[in-house]
Design a protein around this motif. Structure first.
Motif, PDB file in Angstrom:
ATOM      1  N   GLN A  80      -3.523   4.996  58.545  1.00 38.38           N
ATOM      2  CA  GLN A  80      -4.095   6.282  58.156  1.00 38.38           C
ATOM      3  C   GLN A  80      -3.072   7.139  57.419  1.00 38.38           C
ATOM      4  N   LEU A  81      -1.810   7.083  57.840  1.00 39.73           N
ATOM      5  CA  LEU A  81      -0.778   7.880  57.191  1.00 39.73           C
ATOM      6  C   LEU A  81      -0.403   7.323  55.815  1.00 39.73           C
ATOM      7  N   MET A 116      -0.356  12.909  50.148  1.00 41.47           N
ATOM      8  CA  MET A 116       0.028  11.983  51.205  1.00 41.47           C
ATOM      9  C   MET A 116       0.417  12.761  52.450  1.00 41.47           C
ATOM     10  N   PRO A 117      -0.045  12.337  53.635  1.00 39.57           N
ATOM     11  CA  PRO A 117       0.316  13.053  54.862  1.00 39.57           C
ATOM     12  C   PRO A 117       1.824  13.105  55.070  1.00 39.57           C
ATOM     13  N   VAL A 118       2.480  11.982  54.905  1.00 37.42           N
ATOM     14  CA  VAL A 118       3.939  11.903  54.998  1.00 37.42           C
ATOM     15  C   VAL A 118       4.416  10.991  53.885  1.00 37.42           C
ATOM     16  N   GLU A 135       6.100   7.802  51.969  1.00 33.92           N
ATOM     17  CA  GLU A 135       6.035   6.366  52.219  1.00 33.92           C
ATOM     18  C   GLU A 135       7.291   5.864  52.915  1.00 33.92           C
ATOM     19  N   ILE A 136       8.405   6.518  52.660  1.00 26.02           N
ATOM     20  CA  ILE A 136       9.649   6.099  53.300  1.00 26.02           C
ATOM     21  C   ILE A 136       9.571   6.320  54.808  1.00 26.02           C
ATOM     22  N   ALA A 137       8.998   7.466  55.225  1.00 25.22           N
ATOM     23  CA  ALA A 137       8.867   7.741  56.655  1.00 25.22           C
ATOM     24  C   ALA A 137       7.939   6.740  57.334  1.00 25.22           C
ATOM     25  N   VAL A 138       6.839   6.383  56.672  1.00 24.35           N
ATOM     26  CA  VAL A 138       5.911   5.408  57.246  1.00 24.35           C
ATOM     27  C   VAL A 138       6.572   4.038  57.352  1.00 24.35           C
ATOM     28  N   ALA A 139       7.278   3.622  56.285  1.00 21.78           N
ATOM     29  CA  ALA A 139       7.957   2.323  56.324  1.00 21.78           C
ATOM     30  C   ALA A 139       9.038   2.301  57.392  1.00 21.78           C
ATOM     31  N   ASP A 140       9.749   3.420  57.530  1.00 22.62           N
ATOM     32  CA  ASP A 140      10.792   3.490  58.558  1.00 22.62           C
ATOM     33  C   ASP A 140      10.193   3.396  59.953  1.00 22.62           C
ATOM     34  N   ALA A 141       9.082   4.091  60.182  1.00 23.53           N
ATOM     35  CA  ALA A 141       8.429   4.023  61.493  1.00 23.53           C
ATOM     36  C   ALA A 141       7.902   2.617  61.776  1.00 23.53           C
ATOM     37  N   ALA A 183       3.475  10.694  68.459  1.00 25.83           N
ATOM     38  CA  ALA A 183       3.912  11.469  67.300  1.00 25.83           C
ATOM     39  C   ALA A 183       3.109  11.099  66.060  1.00 25.83           C
ATOM     40  N   ALA A 184       2.809   9.826  65.894  1.00 29.59           N
ATOM     41  CA  ALA A 184       1.988   9.418  64.751  1.00 29.59           C
ATOM     42  C   ALA A 184       0.577   9.991  64.868  1.00 29.59           C
ATOM     43  N   GLY A 185       0.032  10.028  66.086  1.00 33.80           N
ATOM     44  CA  GLY A 185      -1.292  10.610  66.263  1.00 33.80           C
ATOM     45  C   GLY A 185      -1.319  12.090  65.946  1.00 33.80           C
ATOM     46  N   HIS A 186      -0.289  12.836  66.362  1.00 28.59           N
ATOM     47  CA  HIS A 186      -0.229  14.263  66.033  1.00 28.59           C
ATOM     48  C   HIS A 186      -0.095  14.469  64.524  1.00 28.59           C
TER      49      HIS A 186
END
Length: 334
Positions: free
Chosen positions: A217-218, A227-229, A231-237, A297-300
């Motif tokens: 979803q992110l 974009m909500p966040v 792409e670097i943050a999503v890939a890192d997570a 945290a991802a859900g919030h």
């Protein structure tokens, strides 16, 4: 109808595992009942001599069949525990064959074989009907007189079977060009039901599925086109969660290894091993809770993405950093 007759091997295996887990109790009851029929001399206890004033009569020597000695109960329990921890060879083999049968590559290969056989069949019928039409048209069936009706019938069947052959050939060509999608990685097997690592690993599997959906979803733009966040943050997570899951499974594997050693260790050594298992279980629970913190945290972040809030985005980065440190510590333990 074929799909309705397929057996549910999963339900059968679950019932079988429940009965296997009860085997140590059954063996204990059988051991207690069998002790009643074992002679006292073999049990290590001497029979009590009756105090009677009259001398005992000389008893005739009776040949008593020797009872088979039962193995020690701890050893038998260990064997039954090892059976309950795993699966029976026949059930495992049947499940493996069923899984291989339902693989996309195996299904595609079976379709290719069926289509190839059908193509061969239609080609043979087309050739035979064509020869029949030629022979009937040349008059080789009735003393040199051509049979027009037989020649027309043979030509018609040749056309029909040839059409089926062409269709089968096109279908086989399309099947040969089919590219199967990459098969998803099979989920790692869960620990046995008797292991203390089973419940944390079940929670980890549920958290992995939830986090995968939230990160998907992110990765998609919102209704506002943003974009909500990053792409670097999503890939890192995503990378951090993968490393943490591997570290947690390594710690669970270490717990299972100690449990197997405890089952085969002497009784005096099992207390220290139980304490080590309990300590590792606490660390495993902490690791799964840390993984759940990243999921929360991802859900919030997903919930607050439509409002443009930045606090939830920062919490996702903080949870990722915490989980990365926790994964590093777990890798050192496992």
């Amino acid at each position: 109808m074929g799909q309705g007759r397929r057996k549910d091997f999963g339900e059968f295996t679950a019932k079988l595992e429940k009965h296997i887990e009860k085997l140590p109790d059954y063996a204990q009851r059988a051991q207690e009942k069998l002790q009643r029929y074992i002679p006292p001399s073999e049990q290590g206890s001497r029979p009590s001599t009756p105090t009677s004033p009259t001398p005992p009569r000389p008893s005739r020597p009776q040949s008593r069949p020797s009872m088979p000695k039962m193995p020690p109960m701890p050893k038998m329990s260990q064997q039954l525990t090892s059976m309950a921890a795993g699966q029976l060879p026949g059930v495992s083999e049947a499940k493996a064959k069923w899984a291989r049968w339902n693989e996309p590559a195996a299904k595609l290969e079976r379709r290719k074989r069926r289509t190839s056989r059908a193509l061969t069949f239609w080609i043979l019928l087309t050739i035979l009907c064509g020869l029949f039409a030629v022979v009937a048209g040349l008059g080789l069936l009735k003393d040199g007189q051509a049979d027009v009706f037989q020649a027309i019938a043979g030509s018609a069947f040749t056309l029909v079977f040839g059409t089926f052959g062409v269709r089968s050939g096109l279908k086989l060509r399309a099947l040969n060009r089919t590219v199967l999608p990459a098969a998803p990685a099979a989920p790692p097997p869960l620990p046995s039901a008797r292991s203390v690592a089973r419940e944390p690993m079940e929670r980890l599997v549920e958290s992995e599925a939830s986090l995968a959906e939230l990160l998907r979803q992110l990765s998609q733009p919102t209704s506002l086109g943003t974009m909500p966040v990053s792409e670097i943050a999503v890939a890192d997570a995503r990378a951090t969660s993968t490393e943490a899951a591997q570290a947690l499974r390594g710690l669970a594997g270490r717990i299972q290894a100690i449990e197997r050693g405890r089952d085969s260790a002497p009784e005096r050594e099992r207390g220290a091993l139980d304490a080590a298992i309990a300590q590792l279980r606490v660390q495993l629970d902490d690791g799964v809770d840390g993984y759940g913190g990243l999921v929360a945290a991802a859900g919030h972040t997903v919930a607050a993405s439509s409002d443009g809030m930045t606090s939830s985005k920062e919490s996702l980065s903080d949870a990722t950093d915490k989980l990365a440190g926790l994964a590093m510590a777990l890798r050192e333990l496992s």
